[in-house]
Design a protein around this motif. Structure first.
Motif, PDB file in Angstrom:
ATOM      1  N   GLN A 126      -4.710  -4.434  -5.385  1.00 25.69           N
ATOM      2  CA  GLN A 126      -4.351  -5.786  -5.828  1.00 25.69           C
ATOM      3  C   GLN A 126      -4.148  -6.722  -4.639  1.00 25.69           C
ATOM      4  O   GLN A 126      -4.649  -7.847  -4.630  1.00 25.69           O
ATOM      5  N   LEU A 127      -3.426  -6.259  -3.615  1.00 29.85           N
ATOM      6  CA  LEU A 127      -3.159  -7.111  -2.458  1.00 29.85           C
ATOM      7  C   LEU A 127      -4.419  -7.379  -1.642  1.00 29.85           C
ATOM      8  O   LEU A 127      -4.613  -8.490  -1.135  1.00 29.85           O
ATOM      9  N   ALA A 128      -5.281  -6.363  -1.525  1.00 34.48           N
ATOM     10  CA  ALA A 128      -6.503  -6.520  -0.739  1.00 34.48           C
ATOM     11  C   ALA A 128      -7.476  -7.486  -1.401  1.00 34.48           C
ATOM     12  O   ALA A 128      -8.331  -8.092  -0.736  1.00 34.48           O
ATOM     13  N   ASN A 129      -7.338  -7.670  -2.722  1.00 39.67           N
ATOM     14  CA  ASN A 129      -8.236  -8.566  -3.461  1.00 39.67           C
ATOM     15  C   ASN A 129      -7.448  -9.726  -4.080  1.00 39.67           C
ATOM     16  O   ASN A 129      -7.773 -10.207  -5.177  1.00 39.67           O
ATOM     17  N   PHE A 130      -6.398 -10.179  -3.363  1.00 42.99           N
ATOM     18  CA  PHE A 130      -5.491 -11.186  -3.922  1.00 42.99           C
ATOM     19  C   PHE A 130      -6.222 -12.482  -4.293  1.00 42.99           C
ATOM     20  O   PHE A 130      -6.050 -13.014  -5.395  1.00 42.99           O
ATOM     21  N   GLU A 131      -7.010 -13.019  -3.385  1.00 49.25           N
ATOM     22  CA  GLU A 131      -7.679 -14.292  -3.630  1.00 49.25           C
ATOM     23  C   GLU A 131      -8.591 -14.215  -4.852  1.00 49.25           C
ATOM     24  O   GLU A 131      -8.607 -15.112  -5.699  1.00 49.25           O
ATOM     25  N   LYS A 132      -9.348 -13.142  -4.929  1.00 50.22           N
ATOM     26  CA  LYS A 132     -10.266 -12.966  -6.055  1.00 50.22           C
ATOM     27  C   LYS A 132      -9.492 -12.842  -7.364  1.00 50.22           C
ATOM     28  O   LYS A 132      -9.867 -13.416  -8.397  1.00 50.22           O
ATOM     29  N   LEU A 133      -8.388 -12.086  -7.324  1.00 46.00           N
ATOM     30  CA  LEU A 133      -7.570 -11.884  -8.520  1.00 46.00           C
ATOM     31  C   LEU A 133      -6.909 -13.198  -8.959  1.00 46.00           C
ATOM     32  O   LEU A 133      -6.936 -13.566 -10.145  1.00 46.00           O
ATOM     33  N   TYR A 134      -6.349 -13.941  -7.997  1.00 45.43           N
ATOM     34  CA  TYR A 134      -5.666 -15.200  -8.315  1.00 45.43           C
ATOM     35  C   TYR A 134      -6.665 -16.211  -8.886  1.00 45.43           C
ATOM     36  O   TYR A 134      -6.369 -16.933  -9.858  1.00 45.43           O
ATOM     37  N   GLY A 135      -7.837 -16.257  -8.284  1.00 45.14           N
ATOM     38  CA  GLY A 135      -8.859 -17.184  -8.766  1.00 45.14           C
ATOM     39  C   GLY A 135      -9.296 -16.870 -10.186  1.00 45.14           C
ATOM     40  O   GLY A 135      -9.484 -17.769 -11.013  1.00 45.14           O
ATOM     41  N   ALA A 136      -9.471 -15.555 -10.492  1.00 45.71           N
ATOM     42  CA  ALA A 136      -9.907 -15.171 -11.831  1.00 45.71           C
ATOM     43  C   ALA A 136      -8.857 -15.498 -12.875  1.00 45.71           C
ATOM     44  O   ALA A 136      -9.174 -16.014 -13.972  1.00 45.71           O
TER      45      ALA A 136
ATOM     46  N   ALA B 193       2.640  -8.476   4.861  1.00 42.08           N
ATOM     47  CA  ALA B 193       3.533  -7.452   5.411  1.00 42.08           C
ATOM     48  C   ALA B 193       3.568  -6.232   4.495  1.00 42.08           C
ATOM     49  O   ALA B 193       3.587  -5.079   4.956  1.00 42.08           O
ATOM     50  N   ARG B 194       3.596  -6.485   3.161  1.00 40.06           N
ATOM     51  CA  ARG B 194       3.599  -5.376   2.195  1.00 40.06           C
ATOM     52  C   ARG B 194       2.285  -4.599   2.254  1.00 40.06           C
ATOM     53  O   ARG B 194       2.280  -3.372   2.152  1.00 40.06           O
ATOM     54  N   LEU B 195       1.155  -5.316   2.433  1.00 41.69           N
ATOM     55  CA  LEU B 195      -0.138  -4.641   2.546  1.00 41.69           C
ATOM     56  C   LEU B 195      -0.163  -3.710   3.753  1.00 41.69           C
ATOM     57  O   LEU B 195      -0.626  -2.573   3.683  1.00 41.69           O
ATOM     58  N   ASN B 196       0.381  -4.192   4.883  1.00 42.39           N
ATOM     59  CA  ASN B 196       0.432  -3.343   6.079  1.00 42.39           C
ATOM     60  C   ASN B 196       1.342  -2.128   5.861  1.00 42.39           C
ATOM     61  O   ASN B 196       1.059  -1.020   6.326  1.00 42.39           O
TER      62      ASN B 196
ATOM     63  N   ILE C 215       1.916  -0.659   2.997  1.00 44.25           N
ATOM     64  CA  ILE C 215       1.206   0.290   2.122  1.00 44.25           C
ATOM     65  C   ILE C 215       0.162   1.070   2.911  1.00 44.25           C
ATOM     66  O   ILE C 215       0.035   2.289   2.774  1.00 44.25           O
ATOM     67  N   GLU C 216      -0.599   0.355   3.752  1.00 45.58           N
ATOM     68  CA  GLU C 216      -1.624   1.023   4.574  1.00 45.58           C
ATOM     69  C   GLU C 216      -0.995   2.086   5.454  1.00 45.58           C
ATOM     70  O   GLU C 216      -1.520   3.189   5.611  1.00 45.58           O
ATOM     71  N   SER C 217       0.137   1.761   6.027  1.00 45.25           N
ATOM     72  CA  SER C 217       0.842   2.698   6.906  1.00 45.25           C
ATOM     73  C   SER C 217       1.313   3.934   6.129  1.00 45.25           C
ATOM     74  O   SER C 217       1.177   5.076   6.594  1.00 45.25           O
ATOM     75  N   ARG C 218       1.854   3.694   4.918  1.00 49.54           N
ATOM     76  CA  ARG C 218       2.341   4.815   4.095  1.00 49.54           C
ATOM     77  C   ARG C 218       1.189   5.707   3.648  1.00 49.54           C
ATOM     78  O   ARG C 218       1.309   6.941   3.690  1.00 49.54           O
ATOM     79  N   LEU C 219       0.095   5.119   3.225  1.00 51.70           N
ATOM     80  CA  LEU C 219      -1.063   5.924   2.800  1.00 51.70           C
ATOM     81  C   LEU C 219      -1.634   6.719   3.972  1.00 51.70           C
ATOM     82  O   LEU C 219      -2.082   7.860   3.798  1.00 51.70           O
ATOM     83  N   ASN C 220      -1.628   6.137   5.153  1.00 51.32           N
ATOM     84  CA  ASN C 220      -2.099   6.847   6.345  1.00 51.32           C
ATOM     85  C   ASN C 220      -1.206   8.056   6.632  1.00 51.32           C
ATOM     86  O   ASN C 220      -1.691   9.151   6.974  1.00 51.32           O
ATOM     87  N   GLU C 221       0.111   7.856   6.484  1.00 47.59           N
ATOM     88  CA  GLU C 221       1.049   8.969   6.678  1.00 47.59           C
ATOM     89  C   GLU C 221       0.791  10.091   5.672  1.00 47.59           C
ATOM     90  O   GLU C 221       0.786  11.284   6.032  1.00 47.59           O
ATOM     91  N   ILE C 222       0.557   9.705   4.417  1.00 54.60           N
ATOM     92  CA  ILE C 222       0.273  10.712   3.381  1.00 54.60           C
ATOM     93  C   ILE C 222      -1.013  11.459   3.694  1.00 54.60           C
ATOM     94  O   ILE C 222      -1.082  12.685   3.555  1.00 54.60           O
ATOM     95  N   ASN C 223      -2.049  10.742   4.144  1.00 50.66           N
ATOM     96  CA  ASN C 223      -3.328  11.396   4.472  1.00 50.66           C
ATOM     97  C   ASN C 223      -3.179  12.360   5.641  1.00 50.66           C
ATOM     98  O   ASN C 223      -3.817  13.425   5.675  1.00 50.66           O
ATOM     99  N   GLN C 224      -2.344  11.993   6.613  1.00 48.44           N
ATOM    100  CA  GLN C 224      -2.090  12.896   7.743  1.00 48.44           C
ATOM    101  C   GLN C 224      -1.458  14.198   7.249  1.00 48.44           C
ATOM    102  O   GLN C 224      -1.832  15.291   7.673  1.00 48.44           O
ATOM    103  N   LEU C 225      -0.508  14.077   6.339  1.00 50.36           N
ATOM    104  CA  LEU C 225       0.149  15.268   5.789  1.00 50.36           C
ATOM    105  C   LEU C 225      -0.816  16.086   4.933  1.00 50.36           C
ATOM    106  O   LEU C 225      -0.771  17.326   4.933  1.00 50.36           O
ATOM    107  N   LYS C 226      -1.705  15.407   4.209  1.00 54.57           N
ATOM    108  CA  LYS C 226      -2.690  16.105   3.369  1.00 54.57           C
ATOM    109  C   LYS C 226      -3.653  16.930   4.225  1.00 54.57           C
ATOM    110  O   LYS C 226      -4.052  18.026   3.844  1.00 54.57           O
TER     111      LYS C 226
END
Length: 565
Positions: A219-229, A297-300, A302-313
């Motif tokens: 949702q955050l990565a596609n904010f402009e497209k979502l808001y416009g729609a 800031a929230r997008l960053n 989330i990216e950081s948290r997902l990266n941490e999860i992938n490292q653990l995976k």
């Protein structure tokens, strides 16, 4: 049983199609005609080692295919299920192709399989025994299983109980060995898994977290497209002259119409319901637009948290659930290593109890085997007596050592024998040879063919080196085996050929260009002529033919006698 066999471009065989029946089928013919080539083809079909030399000269590949019919309880059903091979109509079709460069392709019921799988299936379908081959009867490693097969259900049930206890005992042994490793290795292991557990616990993972984060990131990565729609949708629905406004006008018009004529009431209600639904939708879209905001800031985060999860995976599992399970596992191991002495002491107490149970079940199994061995010895002696080896002594030799537990019990078993009075018993493989080996093998096959479940047994000139009354006894014994299993036998003995239910004559055909092998099924008259040839050699006389007919008549009586039933 082997029902159909097809051979193409194999050695001197150009093309050969054979059908086989139940009972005893004898293959005869002059030396060099190609009898053993057929057996070679069957060996390759059931997993034997192949090479490009088997391919007929001038051809690209040799093809061998055989269809076996099996009963519903045949062990091949379970084996095929394990390998993902479908078995329909109680039939298994094996196929082997060998190219001139030596490469091999194996199939079972159309599915491509490895050579080892083909060999494993083939071993359950066919047992090929040649004059100079010992196979499993001559392999001491198989003697325990043969004895267990002879012992039947009682031994099978006792062995299952033993295996259950032994499995737990073996697991305890492994655990104690692991906990008893040297201090340095254990310290390294403890440091490693403690670090891993800390890393997992620090991450504070929760089940389903990754899916929620992925959705929010999308949702955050596609904010402009979502808001416009959403804005576009809201603008089309709300405001003067927009969809909701026109729908309200429509509702008012239908309400007036329904006031004049009640038959339009349903139309008015449908339009009114649509208006209220659309009004709710407009309100919801408006609310979303009011709260929707882009937060880089929230997008960053989330990216950081997902990266941490992938490292653990990458380290501990393919999903968050796997990682959490791994954490629970190493937490238990840490507890064991931290309190190692306590755990070892507890396991050793359990080991003492389990070892006593293993020994108890092992002795029960050994006792049953000992009783079965006595019955087996009696049965083998009876068979050997019928083969004029009444002075031969056969013994099932046991070697049991306390504390030497194996997955099949506490016994080591090997067949011993002596063929000469006064001579000590020796391992079977070191005693007999030539004609004696043929008779010993036949005696054992007569006993074990009833218990092994092999679909077809093949004897390749196992009667070499015998004659006279021994030859007659061998013929009767081979037929007796054929009562329980299909038997194919290559023989030069007229006494064996006379016992056949089906007789195939192998001959070599030569023209100006090539040599090939032909196989002809013989009728009764042709069978008598062939047996006469086997008796006399080249020259065939009326007296020889009469002798052949007498031998056939005698064999017919023997086949009907109670001894052979």
């Amino acid at each position: 049983m082997l029902q159909e066999l097809s051979i193409r471009h194999f050695a001197i065989i150009d093309s050969l199609e054979l059908s086989f029946d139940k009972g005893l089928t004898v293959l005869t013919g002059e030396t060099g005609a190609g009898k053993s080539i057929i057996i070679d083809a069957l060996q390759l079909l059931t997993g034997g080692r192949g090479s490009g030399e088997f391919v007929r000269h001038g051809e690209k590949k040799a093809e061998i295919e055989g269809m076996f019919t099996i009963h519903e309880n045949h062990p091949c059903h379970q084996l095929c299920r394990e390998f993902g091979i479908d078995v329909e109509e109680e039939a298994i079709i094996l196929r082997r192709e060998i190219s001139s460069n030596g490469k091999s392709v194996c199939r079972a019921n159309g599915k491509m399989v490895t050579l080892s799988i083909l060999r494993e299936i083939g071993a359950r379908l066919m047992d090929i025994h040649g004059q100079h081959e010992h196979q499993e009867l001559m392999n001491a490693g198989t003697h325990l299983r043969l004895l267990d097969d002879f012992g039947g259900t009682a031994i099978y049930q006792a062995k299952e109980k033993y295996k259950e206890v032994y499995s737990r005992y073996e697991h305890l042994q492994t655990e104690i060995r692991r906990l008893s490793e040297n201090e340095q290795n254990l310290a390294h292991r403890l440091d490693l898994i403690q670090f891993q557990l800390n890393e997992i616990q620090k991450a504070e993972l929760t089940a389903g977290e990754e899916e929620k984060l992925e959705s929010e990131r999308q949702q955050l990565a596609n904010f402009e497209k979502l808001y416009g729609a959403l804005s576009e949708a809201y603008g089309a629905l709300s405001g003067d002259g927009k969809a909701l406004d026109w729908l309200g006008i429509s509702v008012n018009g239908l309400e007036s119409a329904a006031g004049i004529n009640r038959q339009y009431k349903a139309l008015h209600e449908a339009a009114a319901n649509s208006f209220y639904v659309l009004e709710d939708t407009v309100r919801d879209v408006s609310s979303i637009l009011d709260t929707l905001e882009f937060d880089p800031a929230r997008l960053n985060e989330i990216e950081s948290r997902l990266n941490e999860i992938n490292q653990l995976k990458r380290k501990y599992g393919s999903t968050i659930e796997d990682i959490l399970q791994y954490g629970e596992k190493i937490a238990e191991e840490i507890d064991q290593l931290t309190h190692r002495e306590t755990h070892i002491s507890r396991l050793q107490k359990e080991m003492v109890e389990l070892e006593a149970a293993v020994m108890t079940e092992g002795k029960k199994l050994s006792k049953l085997r000992s009783a079965a061995a006595g019955h087996l010895e009696e049965a083998i002696h009876r068979e050997l007596k019928e083969l004029y080896m009444e002075k031969t002594v056969f013994k099932v030799h046991f070697q049991s050592e306390t504390g030497q537990y194996k997955k099949d019990g506490i016994d080591q078993v090997e067949f011993y024998m002596t063929t000469n009075p006064g001579e000590p018993l020796k391992p079977l493989v070191k005693v007999a040879s030539g004609g004696e080996m043929s008779r010993v093998m036949l005696a054992m096959k007569t006993i074990f063919s009833k218990h092994q479940g092999v679909t077809s047994i093949i004897f390749d000139e196992v009667d070499t080196g015998v004659s006279g009354r021994v030859a007659q006894a061998i013929g009767e014994k081979i037929y007796k085996i054929a009562v329980h299993s299909q038997v194919l036998c290559i023989s030069h003995l007229p006494q064996v050929a006379a016992m056949a239910d089906s007789h195939l004559y192998i001959q070599k055909n030569q023209d100006s260009k090539r040599t090939s092998t032909l196989v002809t099924p013989l009728n009764d008259d042709e069978k008598a002529s062939e047996i006469g040839r086997m008796i006399s050699g080249v020259e065939m006389t009326d007296l020889t033919k009469e002798h052949a007919k007498e031998l056939l008549a005698l064999s017919a009586k023997l086949k009907q006698s109670a001894v052979l039933k």
